[in-house]
Motif scaffolding. Structure first.
Motif, short mmCIF file in Angstrom:
data_model
loop_
_atom_site.label_atom_id
_atom_site.label_comp_id
_atom_site.label_asym_id
_atom_site.label_seq_id
_atom_site.Cartn_x
_atom_site.Cartn_y
_atom_site.Cartn_z
N MET A 1 -5.54 9.65 -10.12
CA MET A 1 -6.48 8.72 -9.49
C MET A 1 -5.87 8.05 -8.27
N ARG A 2 -4.56 7.73 -8.36
CA ARG A 2 -3.94 7.04 -7.24
C ARG A 2 -3.89 7.95 -6.01
N GLU A 3 -3.65 9.27 -6.24
CA GLU A 3 -3.62 10.19 -5.10
C GLU A 3 -5.00 10.25 -4.45
N GLY A 4 -6.04 10.31 -5.27
CA GLY A 4 -7.39 10.31 -4.72
C GLY A 4 -7.71 9.03 -3.99
N PHE A 5 -7.23 7.91 -4.51
CA PHE A 5 -7.46 6.63 -3.85
C PHE A 5 -6.77 6.59 -2.49
N ARG A 6 -5.55 7.14 -2.43
CA ARG A 6 -4.84 7.19 -1.16
C ARG A 6 -5.59 8.04 -0.14
N ASP A 8 -8.78 8.38 -0.05
CA ASP A 8 -9.92 7.56 0.37
C ASP A 8 -9.49 6.56 1.43
N LEU A 9 -8.32 5.95 1.24
CA LEU A 9 -7.82 4.99 2.23
C LEU A 9 -7.53 5.68 3.56
N ASP A 10 -6.98 6.89 3.48
CA ASP A 10 -6.70 7.63 4.71
C ASP A 10 -7.99 7.93 5.47
N ARG A 11 -9.05 8.26 4.74
CA ARG A 11 -10.33 8.52 5.40
C ARG A 11 -10.88 7.25 6.05
N LEU A 12 -10.69 6.12 5.37
CA LEU A 12 -11.11 4.85 5.97
C LEU A 12 -10.34 4.57 7.25
N ASP A 13 -9.05 4.81 7.21
CA ASP A 13 -8.23 4.59 8.40
C ASP A 13 -8.69 5.48 9.55
N GLU A 14 -9.03 6.71 9.23
CA GLU A 14 -9.48 7.63 10.27
C GLU A 14 -10.82 7.18 10.85
N ARG A 15 -11.69 6.65 10.02
CA ARG A 15 -12.94 6.10 10.53
C ARG A 15 -12.66 4.94 11.48
N LEU A 16 -11.72 4.10 11.10
CA LEU A 16 -11.37 2.96 11.94
C LEU A 16 -10.78 3.44 13.27
N LEU A 77 -5.33 -3.56 -1.82
CA LEU A 77 -6.45 -4.48 -1.61
C LEU A 77 -6.44 -5.00 -0.18
N ARG A 78 -5.27 -5.36 0.32
CA ARG A 78 -5.18 -5.82 1.70
C ARG A 78 -5.66 -4.74 2.67
N GLY A 79 -5.31 -3.49 2.37
CA GLY A 79 -5.71 -2.40 3.24
C GLY A 79 -7.21 -2.21 3.30
N VAL A 80 -7.86 -2.27 2.15
CA VAL A 80 -9.31 -2.08 2.11
C VAL A 80 -10.01 -3.24 2.81
N LEU A 81 -9.58 -4.46 2.51
CA LEU A 81 -10.20 -5.62 3.15
C LEU A 81 -9.96 -5.64 4.65
N ALA A 82 -8.81 -5.12 5.07
CA ALA A 82 -8.52 -5.06 6.50
C ALA A 82 -9.51 -4.15 7.21
N VAL A 83 -9.91 -3.08 6.56
CA VAL A 83 -10.88 -2.17 7.18
C VAL A 83 -12.20 -2.90 7.45
N VAL A 84 -12.65 -3.68 6.47
CA VAL A 84 -13.90 -4.43 6.65
C VAL A 84 -13.77 -5.41 7.81
N TYR A 85 -12.68 -6.15 7.84
CA TYR A 85 -12.45 -7.13 8.90
C TYR A 85 -12.36 -6.45 10.26
N CYS A 86 -11.56 -5.38 10.33
CA CYS A 86 -11.31 -4.74 11.61
C CYS A 86 -12.54 -4.00 12.13
N ALA A 87 -13.31 -3.41 11.24
CA ALA A 87 -14.51 -2.70 11.68
C ALA A 87 -15.47 -3.65 12.40
N GLU A 88 -15.58 -4.88 11.88
CA GLU A 88 -16.45 -5.86 12.52
C GLU A 88 -15.94 -6.22 13.91
N LYS A 89 -14.62 -6.38 14.04
CA LYS A 89 -14.03 -6.74 15.33
C LYS A 89 -14.18 -5.61 16.34
#
Length: 217
Positions: A1-6, A8-16, A77-89
């Motif tokens: 699960m942790r590998e899959g979660f990572r 997911d985070l990488d995909r979020l970073d790429e979107r950002l 958690l910081r990483g996911v929340l950072a995506v939300v914050y940064c996407a808005e900016k």
């Protein structure tokens, strides 16, 4: 699960990162339209702003889904929340580029700024777009430590250019009247706010990566 979660985070970073690329390109095009009075390019920037809005919504949707399904903690958690914050900016950065393009639309076919200010606005466009480029590199390369300090220095350059514009339009030698002065004031404010947003993003990314606010360590 942790590998899959990572993953997911990488995909979020790429979107950002895709969003910062789009914001940088929007700023380049908006500045080109400003300096050449090119209405077609201005309309391209204005029309393309909705795509960045959609990217922000997609980032937020994915981030909230991860929060609900994975319940991340600590650094994750910081990483996911950072995506939300940064996407808005970053979405706001696109809005600011569109505002610059909007001044071109309103002034067309006349030029928005006098020739004597064009070099300053050209530099403003170069510096701010480069700041967005650096954000893309930080997100994709993972080397976010020091990013806040670097972009803060670039932000100081933007502030100095802003001050230069204000000094020019308020000097006794200004011969272009009130309307161009007001337009120049608004334009330089858009560039300044764009730069401020990049600094905010860099600060949040560094906090997400390190757990400490830049400058507090």
């Amino acid at each position: 699960m942790r590998e899959g979660f990572r993953d997911d985070l990488d995909r979020l970073d790429e979107r950002l990162a895709g969003m910062t690329e789009a914001a940088a390109e929007a700023m380049r095009l908006a500045t080109r339209a400003l300096l050449t009075a090119d209405l077609a390019i201005a309309e391209q920037v204005i029309g393309g702003d909705s795509a960045l809005d959609d990217q922000r919504a997609e980032c937020e949707e994915e981030a909230y889904s991860l929060l609900a399904l994975q319940a991340p903690v600590a650094g994750d958690l910081r990483g996911v929340l950072a995506v939300v914050y940064c996407a808005e900016k970053i979405e706001r950065m696109g809005d600011l580029a569109a505002h610059i393009a909007g001044t071109v639309r309103r002034s067309h076919p006349a030029r928005t700024v006098p020739a004597e200010l064009e070099p300053v606005f050209s530099e403003l466009g170069d510096v701010t777009a480069a700041m967005a480029d650096r954000l893309t590199q930080f997100i994709r390369g993972g080397g976010v430590e020091g990013g806040y300090a670097e972009l803060s220095r670039s932000d100081e350059t933007v502030d100095a250019l802003h001050a230069k514009v204000l000094a020019t339009i308020t000097s006794a030698n200004w011969a272009h009247g009130q309307r161009p002065a007001v337009a120049a004031t608004l334009l330089t404010r858009f560039y300044e706010r764009f730069a401020d947003q990049t600094v905010s993003v860099a600060k949040r990314l560094e906090f997400a990566a390190t757990g400490a606010l830049p400058g507090s360590r």
